[in-house]
Design a protein around this motif. Structure first.
Motif, short mmCIF file in Angstrom:
data_model
loop_
_atom_site.label_atom_id
_atom_site.label_comp_id
_atom_site.label_asym_id
_atom_site.label_seq_id
_atom_site.Cartn_x
_atom_site.Cartn_y
_atom_site.Cartn_z
N ASP A 9 0.78 -1.25 0.00
CA ASP A 9 0.00 0.00 0.00
C ASP A 9 0.81 1.29 0.00
OD1 ASP A 9 -2.35 -1.42 -0.15
OD2 ASP A 9 -2.79 -1.28 1.99
N MET A 10 1.90 1.32 -0.71
CA MET A 10 2.66 2.56 -0.81
C MET A 10 2.03 3.42 -1.93
SD MET A 10 4.74 2.67 1.64
CE MET A 10 5.77 4.06 1.15
N GLN A 47 4.63 -5.89 -5.15
CA GLN A 47 4.06 -4.60 -4.80
C GLN A 47 2.56 -4.82 -4.66
OE1 GLN A 47 5.42 -1.73 -4.05
NE2 GLN A 47 7.53 -2.06 -4.73
N VAL A 48 2.04 -4.62 -3.47
CA VAL A 48 0.63 -4.85 -3.18
C VAL A 48 -0.09 -3.50 -3.17
CG1 VAL A 48 -1.02 -5.79 -1.54
CG2 VAL A 48 1.22 -6.89 -1.82
N LEU A 49 -1.16 -3.42 -3.95
CA LEU A 49 -1.93 -2.18 -4.05
C LEU A 49 -3.40 -2.46 -3.73
CD1 LEU A 49 -0.54 -0.87 -7.47
CD2 LEU A 49 0.29 -0.32 -5.17
N THR A 50 -4.00 -1.56 -2.97
CA THR A 50 -5.43 -1.63 -2.73
C THR A 50 -6.11 -0.82 -3.83
OG1 THR A 50 -5.12 -1.81 -0.35
CG2 THR A 50 -7.29 -1.12 -1.12
N ILE A 51 -6.97 -1.49 -4.60
CA ILE A 51 -7.68 -0.82 -5.68
C ILE A 51 -9.10 -1.38 -5.74
CG2 ILE A 51 -7.78 -0.36 -8.16
CD1 ILE A 51 -4.72 -0.63 -8.24
N SER A 78 -4.75 6.02 -6.20
CA SER A 78 -4.49 4.58 -6.10
C SER A 78 -3.11 4.19 -6.66
CB SER A 78 -5.58 3.78 -6.82
OG SER A 78 -5.50 3.97 -8.22
N GLU A 79 -2.41 5.13 -7.25
CA GLU A 79 -1.12 4.84 -7.87
C GLU A 79 -0.02 4.62 -6.83
OE1 GLU A 79 -0.19 8.02 -10.57
OE2 GLU A 79 -1.97 7.63 -11.80
N LEU A 80 0.91 3.77 -7.18
CA LEU A 80 2.12 3.56 -6.38
C LEU A 80 2.89 4.89 -6.33
CD1 LEU A 80 3.99 1.41 -4.98
CD2 LEU A 80 5.10 1.17 -7.20
#
Length: 186
Positions: A9-10, A47-51, A78-80
């Motif tokens: 979540d960066m 790289q884990v992203l919440t979207i 929502s972008e890194l």
């Protein structure tokens, strides 16, 4: 030990106010340092992203209850963060819940690669990073929480999560130097 580095979540949205940005420069440096070491040692990086989807199909209970819109597909928030070192050797995992294991194919990916140890960093230690650590333990993965490469703006909750990880689950919370030393030995 067959480790993977997991950065959670960066994204711009998680640093939307000053309390959340207080340690951001140091956090970015620490994460990038671990990315460099992982690349050098050919360790998989996630790289884990919440979207979330615009149609609300992925929204959690609180988002639906309050019609709280955040981290929508295609949004800037929502972008890194652009300061995080990222390239096409890193795999992106998209999640919609706090734990990286919930409603994703993350566990299957780790098992395909025979990963047995997760080095976790990102935000927030009391939230998504900590919940991923707990779920990793429940799935029989060893956990190393990167103390300098993770952050929480809610200190009492961060300390409680540290206690769960270290004392209850007997997992490791290490500095970047300790992690680098460990990785250089494999």
């Amino acid at each position: 030990m067959k480790p993977a580095l997991v950065i959670i979540d960066m994204q711009l949205w998680f640093f939307r106010n000053e309390a959340r940005r207080v340690k951001l420069p140091e956090l970015i440096l620490s994460i990038n340092e671990l990315i460099d070491v992982a690349k050098e040692k050919n360790i998989p990086i996630y790289q884990v992203l919440t979207i979330h989807k615009n149609d609300k199909s992925t929204w959690n209970i609180v988002m639906k209850k309050h019609n709280f819109v955040a981290l929508l597909e295609g949004s800037k928030e929502s972008e890194l963060l652009p300061e995080i070192k990222f390239d096409n050797t890193q795999e992106v995992i998209v999640k919609t819940r706090q734990s990286t294991f919930i409603r994703t194919y993350f566990e299957e990916k780790l098992m395909e690669q025979n990963i047995d140890t997760l080095i976790l960093g990102g935000v927030f230690t009391h939230g998504c990073v900590g919940r991923t650590a707990v779920d990793a333990y429940e799935r029989d993965f060893n956990v190393i929480l990167a103390r300098e490469a993770s952050f929480s703006h809610i200190k009492n909750q961060e300390e409680a999560m540290f206690q769960v990880i270290e004392e209850e689950q007997e997992q490791s919370i290490l500095t970047n130097e300790e992690i680098k030393k460990l990785l250089m030995s494999i």
